[in-house]
Motif scaffolding. Structure first.
Motif, PDB file in Angstrom:
ATOM      1  N   TYR A  41       0.798  -1.234   0.000  1.00  0.00           N
ATOM      2  CA  TYR A  41       0.000   0.000   0.000  1.00  0.00           C
ATOM      3  C   TYR A  41       0.831   1.285   0.000  1.00  0.00           C
ATOM      4  CZ  TYR A  41      -3.856  -3.098   1.265  1.00  0.00           C
ATOM      5  OH  TYR A  41      -4.795  -4.097   1.273  1.00  0.00           O
ATOM      6  N   GLY A  42       2.111   1.177   0.358  1.00  0.00           N
ATOM      7  CA  GLY A  42       2.917   2.384   0.467  1.00  0.00           C
ATOM      8  C   GLY A  42       3.678   2.715  -0.796  1.00  0.00           C
ATOM      9  N   PHE A  43       4.777   2.009  -1.023  1.00  0.00           N
ATOM     10  CA  PHE A  43       5.620   2.275  -2.185  1.00  0.00           C
ATOM     11  C   PHE A  43       6.006   0.956  -2.842  1.00  0.00           C
ATOM     12  CE2 PHE A  43       9.752   2.942  -4.238  1.00  0.00           C
ATOM     13  CZ  PHE A  43       9.452   4.022  -5.062  1.00  0.00           C
ATOM     14  N   TYR A  59       8.846  -1.138  -9.246  1.00  0.00           N
ATOM     15  CA  TYR A  59       9.746  -0.153  -9.853  1.00  0.00           C
ATOM     16  C   TYR A  59      11.051  -0.806 -10.269  1.00  0.00           C
ATOM     17  CZ  TYR A  59       7.114   4.122  -8.966  1.00  0.00           C
ATOM     18  OH  TYR A  59       6.180   5.114  -9.017  1.00  0.00           O
ATOM     19  N   PHE A  60      11.580  -1.659  -9.404  1.00  0.00           N
ATOM     20  CA  PHE A  60      12.860  -2.295  -9.679  1.00  0.00           C
ATOM     21  C   PHE A  60      12.769  -3.227 -10.884  1.00  0.00           C
ATOM     22  CE2 PHE A  60      16.091  -5.591  -8.993  1.00  0.00           C
ATOM     23  CZ  PHE A  60      17.225  -4.806  -8.808  1.00  0.00           C
ATOM     24  N   LEU A  61      11.628  -3.929 -11.006  1.00  0.00           N
ATOM     25  CA  LEU A  61      11.451  -4.904 -12.089  1.00  0.00           C
ATOM     26  C   LEU A  61      10.701  -4.339 -13.283  1.00  0.00           C
ATOM     27  CD1 LEU A  61      10.382  -7.977  -9.903  1.00  0.00           C
ATOM     28  CD2 LEU A  61      12.636  -7.588 -10.928  1.00  0.00           C
ATOM     29  N   SER A  62      10.425  -3.033 -13.281  1.00  0.00           N
ATOM     30  CA  SER A  62       9.552  -2.449 -14.306  1.00  0.00           C
ATOM     31  C   SER A  62      10.085  -2.659 -15.723  1.00  0.00           C
ATOM     32  CB  SER A  62       9.339  -0.958 -14.036  1.00  0.00           C
ATOM     33  OG  SER A  62      10.577  -0.266 -14.032  1.00  0.00           O
ATOM     34  N   GLY A  63      11.392  -2.578 -15.930  1.00  0.00           N
ATOM     35  CA  GLY A  63      11.951  -2.777 -17.265  1.00  0.00           C
ATOM     36  C   GLY A  63      11.680  -4.174 -17.787  1.00  0.00           C
ATOM     37  N   TYR A 120       5.534  -8.180 -20.607  1.00  0.00           N
ATOM     38  CA  TYR A 120       4.084  -8.007 -20.409  1.00  0.00           C
ATOM     39  C   TYR A 120       3.707  -6.562 -20.756  1.00  0.00           C
ATOM     40  CZ  TYR A 120       4.689 -12.346 -17.800  1.00  0.00           C
ATOM     41  OH  TYR A 120       5.026 -13.634 -17.431  1.00  0.00           O
ATOM     42  N   PRO A 121       3.845  -6.187 -22.034  1.00  0.00           N
ATOM     43  CA  PRO A 121       3.651  -4.779 -22.423  1.00  0.00           C
ATOM     44  C   PRO A 121       2.231  -4.281 -22.231  1.00  0.00           C
ATOM     45  CG  PRO A 121       3.830  -6.190 -24.362  1.00  0.00           C
ATOM     46  CD  PRO A 121       4.190  -7.039 -23.192  1.00  0.00           C
ATOM     47  N   ASP A 122       1.260  -5.156 -22.208  1.00  0.00           N
ATOM     48  CA  ASP A 122      -0.134  -4.727 -22.093  1.00  0.00           C
ATOM     49  C   ASP A 122      -0.639  -4.697 -20.648  1.00  0.00           C
ATOM     50  OD1 ASP A 122      -0.301  -4.541 -24.873  1.00  0.00           O
ATOM     51  OD2 ASP A 122      -0.832  -6.668 -25.064  1.00  0.00           O
ATOM     52  N   VAL A 123       0.226  -5.019 -19.708  1.00  0.00           N
ATOM     53  CA  VAL A 123      -0.193  -5.075 -18.302  1.00  0.00           C
ATOM     54  C   VAL A 123       0.325  -3.846 -17.563  1.00  0.00           C
ATOM     55  CG1 VAL A 123      -0.051  -6.370 -16.134  1.00  0.00           C
ATOM     56  CG2 VAL A 123      -0.176  -7.588 -18.323  1.00  0.00           C
ATOM     57  N   ASP A 124      -0.603  -3.148 -16.886  1.00  0.00           N
ATOM     58  CA  ASP A 124      -0.217  -2.009 -16.049  1.00  0.00           C
ATOM     59  C   ASP A 124       0.060  -2.521 -14.641  1.00  0.00           C
ATOM     60  OD1 ASP A 124       0.187   0.336 -14.719  1.00  0.00           O
ATOM     61  OD2 ASP A 124      -1.904   1.016 -14.832  1.00  0.00           O
ATOM     62  N   THR A 154       7.316  -9.870  -2.878  1.00  0.00           N
ATOM     63  CA  THR A 154       8.117  -8.683  -3.143  1.00  0.00           C
ATOM     64  C   THR A 154       9.582  -9.047  -2.941  1.00  0.00           C
ATOM     65  OG1 THR A 154       8.197  -7.854  -0.853  1.00  0.00           O
ATOM     66  CG2 THR A 154       6.264  -7.234  -2.183  1.00  0.00           C
ATOM     67  N   ILE A 155      10.465  -8.213  -3.461  1.00  0.00           N
ATOM     68  CA  ILE A 155      11.891  -8.489  -3.295  1.00  0.00           C
ATOM     69  C   ILE A 155      12.292  -8.478  -1.813  1.00  0.00           C
ATOM     70  CG2 ILE A 155      14.217  -7.629  -3.783  1.00  0.00           C
ATOM     71  CD1 ILE A 155      13.148  -6.717  -6.509  1.00  0.00           C
ATOM     72  N   PRO A 156      11.890  -7.459  -1.025  1.00  0.00           N
ATOM     73  CA  PRO A 156      12.279  -7.470   0.398  1.00  0.00           C
ATOM     74  C   PRO A 156      11.757  -8.679   1.160  1.00  0.00           C
ATOM     75  CG  PRO A 156      11.581  -5.276  -0.249  1.00  0.00           C
ATOM     76  CD  PRO A 156      11.237  -6.178  -1.388  1.00  0.00           C
TER      77      PRO A 156
END
Length: 224
Positions: free
Chosen positions: A54-56, A61-65, A71-75, A161-163
């Motif tokens: 829920y926060g950040f 963000y880290f895996l966004s590339g 998965y270009p069509d997935v937001d 998540t990564i953490p």
């Protein structure tokens, strides 16, 4: 455009973290240093989980590339798509009703039930300075730590998540080390009684008692 309101909800981070940590605290009722360490390790995992939920969304963000490439069509910044395994494994529909999420909820509920049952037995034993070997302690030697592991693994299935993926094996190791330290203390206090308990009770994987039907005596024909 992704849903900007899906993250930055720090009030939900605090509220959800507080609820689950309070539940764990109410079941554990920590008294010893080991109790507080095990609860603290679990609390760190919970805070890391809800911070990304829920926060950040650090992991997204880290895996966004990589994610946008395959998965270009997935937001992935839409909140439902934060259930990464739901998308990566090809599930469709509401992620809250996919098989992983259902199994996740079952593991979390089972974990809290086990935690409550195990700690009630342990604290009674601590009060009377006797060996905890009834209830779930008759099935495995460390049901309280097994409960924490089940709960954390359940959360990993629905929101990895990564953490938390990094924290999970570290916390499992923490619980294993705490368990070994407590066993040394129990051996010093109870001696042969605890050695016998160790011999008949597995450490982590509960033994399942299968009640076989009693063999009925064969009927004999009565002679007239």
């Amino acid at each position: 455009m992704h849903d900007e309101s899906a993250y930055g909800l720090w009030s939900l981070v605090i509220l959800n973290s507080a609820i689950f940590i309070f539940f764990a605290f109410s079941f554990v009722k920590p008294r010893t240093i080991s109790d507080w360490r095990s609860l603290g390790a679990f609390s760190a995992f919970i805070v890391a989980l809800f911070t990304e939920m829920y926060g950040f969304p650090l992991s997204i963000y880290f895996l966004s590339g990589w994610l946008t490439k395959y998965y270009p069509d997935v937001d992935f910044f839409a909140h439902d798509n934060g259930h990464l395994l739901h998308t990566l494994l090809g599930f469709e529909g509401n992620p809250h009703w996919d098989p992983l999420h259902i199994v996740s909820n079952l593991l979390i509920v089972m974990g809290f039930i086990l935690l409550s049952s195990a700690w009630s037995v342990l604290h009674k034993a601590q009060q009377t300075r006797t060996l905890a070997c009834t209830g779930w302690y008759a099935r495995c030697r460390h049901p309280q730590y097994l409960a924490f592991i089940l709960i954390m693994f359940g959360f990993l299935l629905q929101w990895p998540t990564i953490p938390t993926l990094v924290l999970f094996p570290i916390l499992v190791l923490v619980y294993v080390r705490l368990a070994k330290r407590e066993e040394q203390q129990a051996l010093a206090e109870f001696g042969d009684a605890y050695r016998a308990y160790m011999h008949r009770t597995p450490a982590w994987f509960p033994k399942i008692k299968l009640h076989s039907a009693e063999t009925k005596p064969e009927k004999t024909e009565e002679k007239p």
